[in-house]
Design a protein around this motif. Structure first.
Motif, PDB file in Angstrom:
ATOM      1  N   ILE A   1       5.892  12.529 -11.884  1.00  9.79           N
ATOM      2  CA  ILE A   1       5.981  10.936 -12.171  1.00  9.79           C
ATOM      3  C   ILE A   1       6.112  10.231 -11.117  1.00  9.79           C
ATOM      4  O   ILE A   1       5.534   9.232 -10.581  1.00  9.79           O
ATOM      5  CB  ILE A   1       6.833  10.723 -13.421  1.00  9.79           C
ATOM      6  N   SER A   2       7.439  10.664 -10.360  1.00  7.49           N
ATOM      7  CA  SER A   2       7.865   9.613  -9.297  1.00  7.49           C
ATOM      8  C   SER A   2       7.410   9.374  -8.114  1.00  7.49           C
ATOM      9  O   SER A   2       7.228   8.424  -7.505  1.00  7.49           O
ATOM     10  CB  SER A   2       9.470   9.966  -9.157  1.00  7.49           C
ATOM     11  N   VAL A   3       6.645  10.376  -7.594  1.00 17.07           N
ATOM     12  CA  VAL A   3       5.744  10.139  -6.177  1.00 17.07           C
ATOM     13  C   VAL A   3       4.746   9.095  -6.526  1.00 17.07           C
ATOM     14  O   VAL A   3       4.696   8.204  -5.721  1.00 17.07           O
ATOM     15  CB  VAL A   3       5.270  11.564  -5.834  1.00 17.07           C
ATOM     16  N   PRO A   4       3.501   9.532  -7.313  1.00 18.80           N
ATOM     17  CA  PRO A   4       2.650   8.482  -7.343  1.00 18.80           C
ATOM     18  C   PRO A   4       2.945   7.061  -8.009  1.00 18.80           C
ATOM     19  O   PRO A   4       2.513   6.036  -7.230  1.00 18.80           O
ATOM     20  CB  PRO A   4       1.645   9.117  -8.441  1.00 18.80           C
ATOM     21  N   ALA A   5       4.218   7.014  -8.897  1.00 20.05           N
ATOM     22  CA  ALA A   5       4.604   5.707  -9.286  1.00 20.05           C
ATOM     23  C   ALA A   5       5.263   5.165  -8.214  1.00 20.05           C
ATOM     24  O   ALA A   5       5.058   3.926  -7.999  1.00 20.05           O
ATOM     25  CB  ALA A   5       5.386   6.025 -10.488  1.00 20.05           C
ATOM     26  N   THR A   6       6.015   5.634  -7.226  1.00 22.02           N
ATOM     27  CA  THR A   6       6.732   4.976  -6.214  1.00 22.02           C
ATOM     28  C   THR A   6       5.595   4.575  -5.160  1.00 22.02           C
ATOM     29  O   THR A   6       5.776   3.267  -4.743  1.00 22.02           O
ATOM     30  CB  THR A   6       7.526   5.961  -5.491  1.00 22.02           C
ATOM     31  N   LEU A   7       4.513   5.344  -5.003  1.00 17.55           N
ATOM     32  CA  LEU A   7       3.616   4.556  -4.158  1.00 17.55           C
ATOM     33  C   LEU A   7       2.987   3.377  -4.666  1.00 17.55           C
ATOM     34  O   LEU A   7       2.481   2.571  -4.023  1.00 17.55           O
ATOM     35  CB  LEU A   7       2.430   5.696  -3.767  1.00 17.55           C
ATOM     36  N   GLY A   8       2.686   3.519  -5.981  1.00 14.80           N
ATOM     37  CA  GLY A   8       1.979   2.566  -6.872  1.00 14.80           C
ATOM     38  C   GLY A   8       2.806   1.113  -6.562  1.00 14.80           C
ATOM     39  O   GLY A   8       2.488   0.051  -6.253  1.00 14.80           O
ATOM     40  N   TYR A   9       4.171   1.389  -6.735  1.00 13.98           N
ATOM     41  CA  TYR A   9       5.111   0.045  -6.705  1.00 13.98           C
ATOM     42  C   TYR A   9       5.153  -0.390  -5.153  1.00 13.98           C
ATOM     43  O   TYR A   9       5.438  -1.753  -4.961  1.00 13.98           O
ATOM     44  CB  TYR A   9       6.460   0.285  -7.109  1.00 13.98           C
ATOM     45  N   ILE A  10       5.196   0.392  -4.155  1.00 11.82           N
ATOM     46  CA  ILE A  10       4.883   0.066  -2.754  1.00 11.82           C
ATOM     47  C   ILE A  10       4.071  -0.910  -2.577  1.00 11.82           C
ATOM     48  O   ILE A  10       3.772  -2.045  -2.098  1.00 11.82           O
ATOM     49  CB  ILE A  10       4.890   1.223  -1.907  1.00 11.82           C
ATOM     50  N   TYR A  11       2.693  -0.466  -3.163  1.00 13.26           N
ATOM     51  CA  TYR A  11       1.554  -1.038  -2.840  1.00 13.26           C
ATOM     52  C   TYR A  11       1.447  -2.470  -3.660  1.00 13.26           C
ATOM     53  O   TYR A  11       0.941  -3.635  -3.205  1.00 13.26           O
ATOM     54  CB  TYR A  11       0.126  -0.095  -3.502  1.00 13.26           C
ATOM     55  N   SER A  12       1.783  -2.452  -4.849  1.00 16.64           N
ATOM     56  CA  SER A  12       1.809  -3.654  -5.760  1.00 16.64           C
ATOM     57  C   SER A  12       2.624  -4.677  -5.259  1.00 16.64           C
ATOM     58  O   SER A  12       2.498  -5.813  -5.431  1.00 16.64           O
ATOM     59  CB  SER A  12       2.163  -3.301  -7.455  1.00 16.64           C
TER      60      SER A  12
END
Length: 275
Positions: free
Chosen positions: A194-205
């Protein structure tokens, strides 16, 4: 915010220590502890809630990458990870993460705060209740379509609110009479997924968000990451040792009341409390 750096660092050290201690002692951890602590630290230092909440969520998820991976490795050595369940749920977890991070980037921070407060309230009531009895609705996991829906929901909620797999996965698996140690081990690997793609998502957003604190990339603050991870990992073993010496059921009752108060505060139902 940068001028408050000398205040921020010791507060983060305390947050990591408390998070690690409670994780080892009571089997809770990740964002269910770190998100509200980070939120109150950031807002207490004058940050707008609309930035503080997604920053707390994204930063929490970044710390879960490392802590969940270390935990999963330990559980794997003990044979406590259900790889078949991982293979079945992982694709749907990732679908949920995409949905959750998308929602987390467009939902106002005040709404995220309210949603987290609701989740915290449910977790607190569940923790208090399970001290007295273990809830169960079936003797085995449901059909594959229902499992897929559960996995998608877990990925969505966990990524939107910045929590690891254990907060949701362990209670859900327990409802189906799943072995507790295997549930905890499997949930730790879900936390990493969960945390790997979610972290990338919050960096992008959060990439173009102004007025973020020093050391931030989008909605992830690497200063907090660098302080929280070592502190959490250092104090978790101490909590695990204390677990064998203290009255854990009574501590769970007390902690559940504490979580309930924080949840109600985040819901705006306890305006008299600070934060």
């Amino acid at each position: 915010m940068d001028s408050n750096l000398l205040i921020l660092i010791p507060l983060l050290l305390v947050a990591g220590a408390v998070g690690g201690l409670l994780a080892g002692l009571l089997g809770v951890g990740g964002g269910i502890i770190l998100v509200p602590i980070l939120y109150h630290i950031y807002t207490g230092l004058g940050m707008n809630a609309e930035i503080a909440m997604p920053l707390s969520v994204g930063t929490s998820l970044s710390t879960i990458i490392f802590t969940s991976l270390m935990s999963a490795r330990s559980h794997h050595r003990r044979g406590n990870i259900d790889l078949d369940l991982i293979r079945r749920w992982a694709p749907w977890i990732i679908v949920g993460v995409i949905l959750g991070t998308t929602l987390g980037s467009i939902v106002p921070g005040a709404t995220l705060k309210t949603l987290f407060g609701g989740l915290l309230t449910v977790v607190a009531l569940h923790m208090f209740w399970t001290v007295f009895r273990k809830p169960k609705i079936a003797d085995q996991l449901p059909s594959h379509p229902i499992q897929s829906a559960i996995a998608t929901g877990v990925g969505s909620i966990a990524s939107m609110l910045g929590i690891g797999g254990g907060t949701l996965v362990v209670p859900i698996l327990n409802l189906f009479d799943y072995p507790i140690h295997r549930a905890v081990g499997t949930a730790s690997l879900f936390g990493f997924i969960i945390s790997v793609p979610a972290t990338l998502g919050y960096i992008y957003s959060g990439w173009h968000t102004p007025n973020l604190p020093i050391g931030s990339t989008g909605y992830v603050n690497w200063l907090a990451f660098a302080i929280l991870v070592p502190a959490t990992m250092s104090f978790a073993p101490l909590g695990a040792r204390l677990c064998h010496r203290l009255d854990v059921p009574r501590l769970k009752q007390v902690f559940s009341v504490f979580l309930l108060l924080i949840g109600l505060k985040m819901l705006g139902l306890l305006p008299g409390l600070a934060g």
